[in-house]
Design a protein around this motif. Structure first.
Motif, PDB file in Angstrom:
ATOM      1  N   GLU A 155       0.747  -1.224  -0.040  1.00 16.90           N
ATOM      2  CA  GLU A 155       0.203   0.107   0.158  1.00 16.90           C
ATOM      3  C   GLU A 155       0.971   1.260   0.238  1.00 16.90           C
ATOM      4  N   ALA A 163       0.102   5.280   0.589  1.00 16.09           N
ATOM      5  CA  ALA A 163      -1.294   5.918   1.045  1.00 16.09           C
ATOM      6  C   ALA A 163      -0.749   7.376   1.261  1.00 16.09           C
ATOM      7  N   ALA A 191      -5.501   5.847  -0.856  1.00 17.72           N
ATOM      8  CA  ALA A 191      -4.550   4.781  -0.832  1.00 17.72           C
ATOM      9  C   ALA A 191      -4.409   3.918  -2.025  1.00 17.72           C
TER      10      ALA A 191
END
Length: 230
Positions: free
Chosen positions: A206, A208, A215
């Motif tokens: 991820e 973000a 994200a």
């Protein structure tokens, strides 16, 4: 050539035919982080680089948007990274990526190992210009799920500010005459947490933006190939 497609926050799509794929290595801003990554790889038998940061050319077809990565043995793993993408219009995009590497082969040559697995990219991206004022605050995380299907564990947790910024690499590419449509550069990675097995059955990465709550995520299963015949 591999064709990639990215959805932007406004719902529009950008495409790129990958003609050049580059993997940065040992690209932390902190020398302590770079030394930690060198030590992590040394435990896997990988010799220290001759210079840092490093830059490894990778076969363009290995830039993929996929939900499965087929592997030949159990000692392969990913790395949480961001990717700088020059799209078909020449615009610079930023997305999440995971460099899946053959760790057994890495002991014989890092450049070889980078060409033994794909660079997995997310299906969403941001325009680099839209996040340029807060790049260092972007968070970068990776979770792994054990091969036996146990609970997902956090393996990497840091910020883009720990790595050399996209602007640094854009300048490098510009000097090399390579900041052109079809170029994709993978950033290098942040340290892994101790006590978590990187040789996992599933990876999730991820990138973000705390300022907006948005994200970008990718995930894929690591799938063993059948045993060779002969």
């Amino acid at each position: 050539m591999t064709a990639l497609s990215f959805e932007l926050p406004d719902g529009s799509r950008r495409t790129v035919e990958v003609t050049r794929l580059l993997n940065a290595g040992y690209a932390g801003r902190s020398q302590e982080d770079v030394a930690a990554h060198v030590a992590e790889l040394a435990e896997l038998g990988v010799p220290a680089p001759s210079t840092v940061p490093a830059l490894y050319p990778v076969s363009p077809y290995l830039g993929q948007q996929t939900a499965t990565v087929a592997v030949q043995h159990a000692r392969t793993s990913g790395e949480a990274e961001w990717a700088l993408v020059v799209d078909a219009t020449g615009d610079l995009l930023l997305t999440a990526a995971c460099d899946h590497t053959d760790r057994a082969l890495e002991a014989h040559g890092v450049a070889w190992s980078k060409n033994a697995g794909p660079d997995v990219l997310a299906g969403r991206a941001w325009r680099l210009a839209d996040v340029a004022d807060r790049l260092d605050a972007l968070t970068l995380r990776a979770w792994v799920t054990p091969v036996d299907g146990g609970e997902e564990q956090l393996l990497q947790d840091g910020t883009a500010g720990e790595l050399l910024p996209p602007g640094y690499w854009a300048d490098v590419l510009r000097e090399r005459g390579e900041l052109e449509p079809g170029t994709v550069l993978i950033s290098g990675t942040i340290p892994m947490r101790e006590g978590v097995d990187q040789f996992a059955g599933r990876w999730r990465v991820e990138l973000a933006d705390p300022a907006t709550g948005d994200a970008i995520e990718l995930a894929y299963d690591v799938v063993p190939m059948p045993e060779p015949i002969g």
